[in-house]
Design an enzyme around this catalytic site. Sequence first.
Site, mmCIF file in Angstrom:
data_model
loop_
_atom_site.group_PDB
_atom_site.id
_atom_site.type_symbol
_atom_site.label_atom_id
_atom_site.label_comp_id
_atom_site.label_asym_id
_atom_site.label_seq_id
_atom_site.Cartn_x
_atom_site.Cartn_y
_atom_site.Cartn_z
ATOM 1 N N ARG A 12 0.832 -1.300 0.243
ATOM 2 C CA ARG A 12 0.030 0.035 0.276
ATOM 3 C C ARG A 12 0.878 1.241 0.001
ATOM 4 N NH1 ARG A 12 -2.992 -3.719 -1.504
ATOM 5 N NH2 ARG A 12 -4.933 -3.982 -0.871
ATOM 6 N N LEU A 13 1.949 1.159 -0.201
ATOM 7 C CA LEU A 13 3.028 2.176 -0.448
ATOM 8 C C LEU A 13 2.960 2.816 -1.959
ATOM 9 C CD1 LEU A 13 6.094 1.260 1.779
ATOM 10 C CD2 LEU A 13 3.895 2.483 2.437
#
Length: 212
Positions: free
Chosen positions: A190-191
């Site tokens: 989720r970066l």
Amino acid sequence: MTSIADLRKSYERAELDESASHADPLQQFDQWLNEAITGQVPEPNAMTLATVGSNLRPSTRIVLIKGYDAQGITWFTNYDSRKGQELAGNPYAALQFHWVELERVVRIEGVVEKVSDAESDAYFKSRPLDSRIGAWASPQSQVISGRGVLVANAAKYAAQFLLQPPRPPHWGGYRLKPDNWQFWQGRKSRLHDRLQYRIQPDQNWLRERLAP
């Protein structure tokens, strides 16, 4: 039964780095759109259009991009529709492309204006005959008693105009002139990569990285 809350996907297809992105957001958009087309993403030209009514309630719908250049993003529709009425009262809008297979999103914000009559006429003439008749047959966004209304209207206008229906006065193009672009590339954990372009007073674009 699988819980919706448990649905997850790890995004690992690509990355979006400042050094490898274009300084001009239109060039970045052109690259990504063409990659979506060549990658055979389903309906790569479909975009969500968000408008806001006089009651301050936002609404969205899917429309199809029909052109883009330094002037903006163009689509065509019924001016009397809900989106047309909302744009008449508030010309600011937002567009979004979501190319799921490429794990990419493009968001575009700006002011909207109608395109010229000549541009609307030219595009209308290029449409299939059924679509041109449909522009007359559908009182878009209005309540109708049933599908029979559309069928009857289509038959009526087909008989009236035969093979040469003119462009309805209530139908034409809009162009959104962007002042803000965002390009989102899914990344692992989720970066995600998220680059924003903001127009500056000198009409140049400022590129910034946003936290996902």
